[in-house]
Design a protein around this motif. Structure first.
Motif, mmCIF file in Angstrom:
data_model
loop_
_atom_site.group_PDB
_atom_site.id
_atom_site.type_symbol
_atom_site.label_atom_id
_atom_site.label_comp_id
_atom_site.label_asym_id
_atom_site.label_seq_id
_atom_site.Cartn_x
_atom_site.Cartn_y
_atom_site.Cartn_z
ATOM 1 N N PRO A 226 0.812 -1.228 0.000
ATOM 2 C CA PRO A 226 0.000 0.000 0.000
ATOM 3 C C PRO A 226 0.849 1.285 0.000
ATOM 4 C CG PRO A 226 -0.919 -1.581 1.543
ATOM 5 C CD PRO A 226 0.401 -2.144 1.088
ATOM 6 N N LEU A 227 1.952 1.280 0.727
ATOM 7 C CA LEU A 227 2.822 2.460 0.749
ATOM 8 C C LEU A 227 3.488 2.656 -0.606
ATOM 9 C CD1 LEU A 227 4.205 4.809 2.168
ATOM 10 C CD2 LEU A 227 5.949 3.197 2.955
ATOM 11 N N ASP B 112 2.486 1.605 -3.509
ATOM 12 C CA ASP B 112 1.479 1.991 -4.499
ATOM 13 C C ASP B 112 1.141 3.473 -4.374
ATOM 14 O OD1 ASP B 112 1.412 -0.588 -5.450
ATOM 15 O OD2 ASP B 112 -0.486 -1.108 -4.466
ATOM 16 N N SER B 113 0.967 3.953 -3.145
ATOM 17 C CA SER B 113 0.634 5.368 -2.922
ATOM 18 C C SER B 113 1.770 6.275 -3.397
ATOM 19 C CB SER B 113 0.380 5.634 -1.432
ATOM 20 O OG SER B 113 -0.717 4.895 -0.978
ATOM 21 N N MET B 114 2.982 5.948 -2.993
ATOM 22 C CA MET B 114 4.121 6.775 -3.385
ATOM 23 C C MET B 114 4.369 6.688 -4.889
ATOM 24 S SD MET B 114 4.808 8.314 -0.689
ATOM 25 C CE MET B 114 6.137 9.249 -1.393
ATOM 26 N N TYR C 246 2.166 6.239 -7.234
ATOM 27 C CA TYR C 246 1.149 7.051 -7.909
ATOM 28 C C TYR C 246 1.571 8.516 -7.944
ATOM 29 C CZ TYR C 246 -3.331 9.284 -8.837
ATOM 30 O OH TYR C 246 -4.325 10.059 -9.366
ATOM 31 N N LEU C 247 2.095 9.017 -6.837
ATOM 32 C CA LEU C 247 2.524 10.413 -6.761
ATOM 33 C C LEU C 247 3.822 10.662 -7.528
ATOM 34 C CD1 LEU C 247 1.922 11.036 -2.966
ATOM 35 C CD2 LEU C 247 0.591 11.988 -4.853
ATOM 36 N N ILE D 78 -3.917 3.384 8.302
ATOM 37 C CA ILE D 78 -4.145 3.822 6.925
ATOM 38 C C ILE D 78 -4.682 5.245 7.006
ATOM 39 C CG2 ILE D 78 -5.514 3.326 4.838
ATOM 40 C CD1 ILE D 78 -3.276 1.263 5.499
ATOM 41 N N PRO D 79 -4.301 6.168 6.170
ATOM 42 C CA PRO D 79 -3.573 5.987 4.919
ATOM 43 C C PRO D 79 -2.069 5.886 5.168
ATOM 44 C CG PRO D 79 -4.051 8.306 5.184
ATOM 45 C CD PRO D 79 -4.680 7.579 6.359
ATOM 46 N N PRO D 80 -1.367 5.206 4.254
ATOM 47 C CA PRO D 80 0.079 5.077 4.441
ATOM 48 C C PRO D 80 0.838 6.372 4.170
ATOM 49 C CG PRO D 80 -0.601 4.027 2.407
ATOM 50 C CD PRO D 80 -1.846 4.469 3.106
ATOM 51 N N VAL D 81 0.175 7.343 3.537
ATOM 52 C CA VAL D 81 0.817 8.622 3.222
ATOM 53 C C VAL D 81 -0.110 9.739 3.691
ATOM 54 C CG1 VAL D 81 1.673 10.126 1.377
ATOM 55 C CG2 VAL D 81 1.908 7.638 1.176
ATOM 56 N N GLU D 82 0.451 10.713 4.377
ATOM 57 C CA GLU D 82 -0.316 11.889 4.787
ATOM 58 C C GLU D 82 0.397 13.127 4.277
ATOM 59 O OE1 GLU D 82 -1.319 12.372 8.911
ATOM 60 O OE2 GLU D 82 -1.442 10.210 9.207
#
Length: 176
Positions: free
Chosen positions: A99-100, A102-104, A106-107, A142-146
């Motif tokens: 999840p981390l 994937d989030s990073m 995407y950005l 969650i979320p793994p990114v703030e």
């Protein structure tokens, strides 16, 4: 001076040959932070093919201020391929979870870009990593990114202080 004089000494045949026979193999970690002089020293010590093993990740090249040059890493990769050496990509991480990543990803894919730029030799495009852990550890929320954003219109030193204060408040909340 240490690098320069080492380089000069190794250019002398008796000294170079002495150290090449002394060393069976050489391992260099964090090779992405190598400069041209260090590369020459290492390659001179290694001598013949098959005695040098380097580990590095261009995405982690951060020491340009110490004259580290990510293009040295690229050139060494090309040389290894040309001479029939083995290149093994480092795309599996045991530190992060899916999840981390994937989030990073995407950005960062949108911000950094994924294509090489021949006009920017020090640019390293974004490449995704694969996570060994598919799920976040249970103790992580969650979320793994703030994102902690400053106030609109603030600039420079004042904005940095506001961001630092906001981050400190959030870290104290998370610790609690």
């Amino acid at each position: 001076d240490l690098e320069y004089y080492t380089q000069q000494l190794l250019r002398r045949a008796p000294i170079r040959e002495r150290w090449q026979t002394e060393l069976q193999s050489i391992l260099v970690d964090e090779y992405q932070d190598t400069n041209q002089r260090q590369r020459e020293i290492v390659n001179t010590l290694a001598g013949s093919a098959g005695r040098l093993f380097v580990v590095g990740d261009m995405r982690q090249s951060i020491y340009r201020f110490r004259r580290a040059d990510v293009t040295v890493f690229r050139q060494e990769q090309e040389r290894v391929k040309r001479e029939g050496g083995l290149e093994i990509p480092l795309d599996l991480t045991y530190r992060s979870h899916k999840p981390l990543l994937d989030s990073m990803g995407y950005l960062l894919k949108a911000i950094i870009g994924t294509e090489e730029d021949p006009n920017r030799p020090h640019f390293v495009p974004f490449t995704a990593m694969e996570a060994n852990r598919q799920q976040a550890p249970e103790h992580l929320h969650i979320p793994p990114v703030e994102f902690i954003l400053g106030q609109q219109g603030e600039e420079g030193e004042e904005a940095r202080h506001q961001m630092a204060d906001a981050l400190a408040v959030r870290l104290i909340e998370l610790k609690g």
